[in-house]
Design an enzyme around this catalytic site. Structure first.
Site, PDB file in Angstrom:
ATOM      1  N   HIS A 221       0.877  -1.184   0.000  1.00  0.00           N
ATOM      2  CA  HIS A 221       0.000   0.000   0.000  1.00  0.00           C
ATOM      3  C   HIS A 221       0.912   1.231   0.000  1.00  0.00           C
ATOM      4  CE1 HIS A 221      -3.504   2.387   0.581  1.00  0.00           C
ATOM      5  NE2 HIS A 221      -3.823   2.084   1.832  1.00  0.00           N
ATOM      6  N   HIS A 260      -2.028  -2.287  -9.821  1.00  0.00           N
ATOM      7  CA  HIS A 260      -3.048  -1.691  -8.965  1.00  0.00           C
ATOM      8  C   HIS A 260      -4.227  -2.639  -8.790  1.00  0.00           C
ATOM      9  CE1 HIS A 260      -5.747   1.277  -7.237  1.00  0.00           C
ATOM     10  NE2 HIS A 260      -4.631   1.891  -6.891  1.00  0.00           N
ATOM     11  N   ASP A 311       2.751   5.823  -6.732  1.00  0.00           N
ATOM     12  CA  ASP A 311       3.909   5.780  -5.834  1.00  0.00           C
ATOM     13  C   ASP A 311       5.244   5.698  -6.571  1.00  0.00           C
ATOM     14  OD1 ASP A 311       2.667   5.941  -3.326  1.00  0.00           O
ATOM     15  OD2 ASP A 311       1.945   3.898  -3.562  1.00  0.00           O
TER      16      ASP A 311
HETATM   17  N1  COA Z   1       5.592  -6.444  -9.908  1.00  0.00           N
HETATM   18  C1  COA Z   1       5.624  -7.676 -10.477  1.00  0.00           C
HETATM   19  N2  COA Z   1       4.516  -8.409 -10.666  1.00  0.00           N
HETATM   20  C2  COA Z   1       3.348  -7.881 -10.251  1.00  0.00           C
HETATM   21  C3  COA Z   1       3.254  -6.623  -9.662  1.00  0.00           C
HETATM   22  C4  COA Z   1       4.444  -5.897  -9.490  1.00  0.00           C
HETATM   23  N3  COA Z   1       4.416  -4.698  -8.929  1.00  0.00           N
HETATM   24  N4  COA Z   1       1.982  -6.353  -9.361  1.00  0.00           N
HETATM   25  C5  COA Z   1       1.280  -7.429  -9.759  1.00  0.00           C
HETATM   26  N5  COA Z   1       2.105  -8.360 -10.299  1.00  0.00           N
HETATM   27  C6  COA Z   1       1.716  -9.661 -10.796  1.00  0.00           C
HETATM   28  C7  COA Z   1       1.543 -10.624  -9.618  1.00  0.00           C
HETATM   29  O1  COA Z   1       2.747 -11.288  -9.285  1.00  0.00           O
HETATM   30  C8  COA Z   1       0.478 -11.556 -10.129  1.00  0.00           C
HETATM   31  O2  COA Z   1       1.060 -12.473 -11.008  1.00  0.00           O
HETATM   32  P1  COA Z   1       0.579 -14.008 -10.998  1.00  0.00           P
HETATM   33  O3  COA Z   1      -0.858 -13.949 -11.425  1.00  0.00           O
HETATM   34  O4  COA Z   1       1.490 -14.644 -11.963  1.00  0.00           O
HETATM   35  O5  COA Z   1       0.740 -14.491  -9.578  1.00  0.00           O
HETATM   36  C9  COA Z   1      -0.414 -10.640 -10.980  1.00  0.00           C
HETATM   37  O6  COA Z   1       0.429  -9.552 -11.404  1.00  0.00           O
HETATM   38  C10 COA Z   1      -1.595 -10.097 -10.191  1.00  0.00           C
HETATM   39  O7  COA Z   1      -1.084  -9.436  -9.032  1.00  0.00           O
HETATM   40  P2  COA Z   1      -1.739  -9.404  -7.606  1.00  0.00           P
HETATM   41  O8  COA Z   1      -0.734  -9.051  -6.577  1.00  0.00           O
HETATM   42  O9  COA Z   1      -2.510 -10.670  -7.386  1.00  0.00           O
HETATM   43  O10 COA Z   1      -2.754  -8.226  -7.831  1.00  0.00           O
HETATM   44  P3  COA Z   1      -3.577  -7.520  -6.721  1.00  0.00           P
HETATM   45  O11 COA Z   1      -4.696  -6.818  -7.396  1.00  0.00           O
HETATM   46  O12 COA Z   1      -3.922  -8.467  -5.643  1.00  0.00           O
HETATM   47  O13 COA Z   1      -2.547  -6.485  -6.071  1.00  0.00           O
HETATM   48  C11 COA Z   1      -1.122  -4.652  -5.882  1.00  0.00           C
HETATM   49  C12 COA Z   1      -2.447  -5.169  -6.459  1.00  0.00           C
HETATM   50  C13 COA Z   1      -1.093  -3.137  -6.024  1.00  0.00           C
HETATM   51  C14 COA Z   1      -1.052  -5.002  -4.392  1.00  0.00           C
HETATM   52  C15 COA Z   1       0.027  -5.306  -6.634  1.00  0.00           C
HETATM   53  O14 COA Z   1       0.004  -4.901  -7.987  1.00  0.00           O
HETATM   54  C16 COA Z   1       1.360  -4.995  -6.017  1.00  0.00           C
HETATM   55  O15 COA Z   1       1.780  -5.691  -5.083  1.00  0.00           O
HETATM   56  N6  COA Z   1       2.056  -3.924  -6.495  1.00  0.00           N
HETATM   57  C17 COA Z   1       3.290  -3.498  -5.886  1.00  0.00           C
HETATM   58  C18 COA Z   1       3.020  -2.683  -4.643  1.00  0.00           C
HETATM   59  C19 COA Z   1       2.509  -1.310  -4.947  1.00  0.00           C
HETATM   60  O16 COA Z   1       3.026  -0.610  -5.813  1.00  0.00           O
HETATM   61  N7  COA Z   1       1.499  -0.887  -4.182  1.00  0.00           N
HETATM   62  C20 COA Z   1       0.943   0.449  -4.277  1.00  0.00           C
HETATM   63  C21 COA Z   1      -0.408   0.394  -4.891  1.00  0.00           C
HETATM   64  S1  COA Z   1      -1.021   2.036  -5.190  1.00  0.00           S
END
Ligand code: COA
Length: 374
Positions: A221, A260, A311
């Site tokens: 987050h 996201h 971010d």
């Molecule tokens: N880097 C690499 N791979 C990523 C990624 C990232 N930043 N964000 C998502 N993915 C991949 C995941 O590994 C997953 O792959 P898989 O299906 O092979 O396992 C797929 O994309 C879906 O991701 P997931 O984490 O399940 O999506 P989500 O909707 O649950 O999570 C976030 C959304 C924002 C938590 C996620 O994109 C993330 O962890 N981003 C990095 C943290 C971040 O920047 N947070 C700030 C948000 S404003």
């Protein structure tokens, strides 16, 4: 073996309540606060105007604005007991933990009581946040006890001048303001939802905000801006960034600042922050960090089809302002406090305790065995 994720895990895509505060990625609307497009607010508004609009329901006219600014300024003062607590928090503490403690301590000293003054409570918490973090930072890192009740016209400018002890340039103060606007509100994100759950039990505003700070802290987050900085600062050229990110992806590492939970194609805040990061890099005379960031973004698009969220470029932009990396997420707190407290009031206005159901995956029936026989 990893368990299969439940349908709707993470409450993704489920409507958990109503709000009139923001639209997040709604078709034809994009990101708006009470109907105002984020692009227009980032160009024309001050953070104080946006906070007022979120908390009081409309844009302030001149006299409302003057009165509100004066009120927030008067709320910059910290009680002596809170200063004493902040002086005792070690230098090694993460600044997000300092804010969590500061917010909780403020609730001890100025308990909300009944909710009849909830707007005042929200304004007070909001105005105290920059003071809490800068007071602690300057004391623990430089041994100085600073006066937080300054006459600086904006919260962003006040924050920068308290943090550095110097008057910020107009460009730096304006970007800080813009970043607070972009961080102010964003629907039922994890920290806001925490605040709403807490509010739904009829708890006090300080508890809602304290819980929200703890939720924002994580790298999935708000902590992503700090984590993004830790990634990009490792690279000293575009080539290194290109290779390094590909390696991280090959190792199945997440690259913080990308992806996201709601947006599918882009985060509308990103292009605003990216343009500012470019401008601030040019003004600083050293655009390397910006260039490295651009390269990381290119690799992420090509390799994973993932876009930068707000971010990612916030990391280089804040760095160009001279802000220490651990203070990045506390700035998210300052902006989002306006959204959190507006959500608390909205929840209170039409409340039902938030209590979802769960799917049980434990044993059918467990037989009691006496301690001596286990
Ligand atoms: N880097 C690499 N791979 C990523 C990624 C990232 N930043 N964000 C998502 N993915 C991949 C995941 O590994 C997953 O792959 P898989 O299906 O092979 O396992 C797929 O994309 C879906 O991701 P997931 O984490 O399940 O999506 P989500 O909707 O649950 O999570 C976030 C959304 C924002 C938590 C996620 O994109 C993330 O962890 N981003 C990095 C943290 C971040 O920047 N947070 C700030 C948000 S404003």
């Amino acid at each position: 073996m990893a368990e299969k994720k439940l349908e709707g895990a993470g409450l993704r895509g489920q409507v958990a309540g109503h709000t009139a505060l923001s639209t997040v990625g709604k078709a034809g609307k994009g990101l708006t606060y009470r109907g105002y497009a984020i692009e227009e607010l980032a160009e024309k508004a001050t953070f104080e105007e946006v906070a007022y609009m979120l908390l009081y329901g409309h844009l302030p006219n001149q006299s409302e604005y003057d009165e509100y600014s004066a009120k927030l300024k008067s709320y910059r003062r910290l009680p002596d007991e809170l200063k004493e607590v902040l002086q005792r928090v070690p230098k090694s503490t993460h600044p997000m933990d300092v804010l969590r403690t500061g917010s909780s301590m403020l609730g001890n000293l100025e308990p909300e009581g009944d909710f009849s003054n909830q707007n005042e409570t929200a304004d007070r918490i909001l105005a105290a946040m920059p003071s809490i973090i800068t007071y602690w930072y300057r004391f623990s890192h430089q041994g100085e006890t600073i006066e937080t009740e300054t006459d600086h016209p904006t919260m962003g400018g006040q924050f920068l001048s308290l943090l550095t002890g110097e008057e910020p340039s107009e460009e730096h103060a304006r970007f800080l303001d813009v970043s607070l606007i972009l961080y102010a509100e964003h629907g039922f994100n994890a920290s806001t939802f925490t605040a709403r759950i807490c509010a739904s039990t009829l708890s006090d505003m300080h508890s809602c905000v304290t819980g929200a700070i703890g939720t924002l802290r994580g790298p999935l987050h708000g902590g992503a801006n700090e984590a993004a900085m830790e990634t990009i600062e490792k690279f000293s050229s575009r080539e290194e960034a290109n290779e390094g990110i590909k390696k991280m992806l090959a190792n199945k590492e997440k690259i913080m600042g990308f992806g996201h939970a709601v947006y599918t194609n882009e985060d509308p805040r990103n292009k605003i922050v990216k343009a500012w990061a470019k401008k601030l890099g040019e003004s600083s005379g050293d655009s390397l960090l910006y260039e490295v960031s651009e390269e990381v973004e290119t690799v992420m698009t090509e390799e994973k089809d993932l876009f930068a969220n707000t971010d990612f470029y916030m990391a280089s932009a804040y760095h160009y302002l001279g802000i220490p990396t651990p203070i990045f997420t506390p700035l998210f707190v300052i902006g989002r406090t306006s959204g959190w407290t507006a959500n608390v009031m909205e929840q209170r206005a039409d409340n039902r305790i938030i209590r979802p159901s769960e799917e049980y995956t434990g044993p059918d029936k467990s037989e009691w065995v006496d301690m001596t026989d286990r």
